[in-house]
Scaffold this active site. Sequence first.
Site, PDB file in Angstrom:
ATOM      1  N   GLY A 198       0.727  -1.437  -0.014  1.00  0.00           N
ATOM      2  CA  GLY A 198       0.047  -0.158   0.054  1.00  0.00           C
ATOM      3  C   GLY A 198       0.912   1.254  -0.068  1.00  0.00           C
ATOM      4  N   HIS A 199       2.013   1.193   0.147  1.00  0.00           N
ATOM      5  CA  HIS A 199       2.929   2.419   0.068  1.00  0.00           C
ATOM      6  C   HIS A 199       4.157   2.327  -0.691  1.00  0.00           C
ATOM      7  CE1 HIS A 199       5.688   5.309   2.251  1.00  0.00           C
ATOM      8  NE2 HIS A 199       4.573   5.676   2.490  1.00  0.00           N
ATOM      9  N   PHE A 200       3.998   2.535  -1.994  1.00  0.00           N
ATOM     10  CA  PHE A 200       2.888   3.005  -2.716  1.00  0.00           C
ATOM     11  C   PHE A 200       2.666   1.781  -3.848  1.00  0.00           C
ATOM     12  CE2 PHE A 200       4.431   6.796  -0.935  1.00  0.00           C
ATOM     13  CZ  PHE A 200       3.201   7.334  -0.220  1.00  0.00           C
TER      14      PHE A 200
END
Length: 112
Positions: free
Chosen positions: A50-52
């Site tokens: 999720g990052h990124f």
Amino acid sequence: MNDPDTRAKALAFLPHGPEFRFVDRLTALEPGVRGEGEYTVRGDEPFLRGHFPGDPMMPGVLLVEAAAQLAGIVVQSDPAIPPWPGLRLTALRAVKILGSARVGDVVRIEAR
């Protein structure tokens, strides 16, 4: 003290589970004084999803966590002071994150 056995034992002072350890190796250790360590961003860490997405990088707050973990190892390895079971990071001042860490990077950490 740069003895590999001493460094391996010092890593055991980390109370974190394997999925939240950000020090893979100690490269130097003066118990209670200073240490140097490394963390390799492998690419399979859950936070990278999720990052990124499409451009994964280690969050800055986890770079700070890596430094805090190394500092804890340095403190806990001091033979003159009994280990502190409740040792926690409680404050930060003037933190600057200069750069980023991406998949395949080796993060080199120093703590005094």
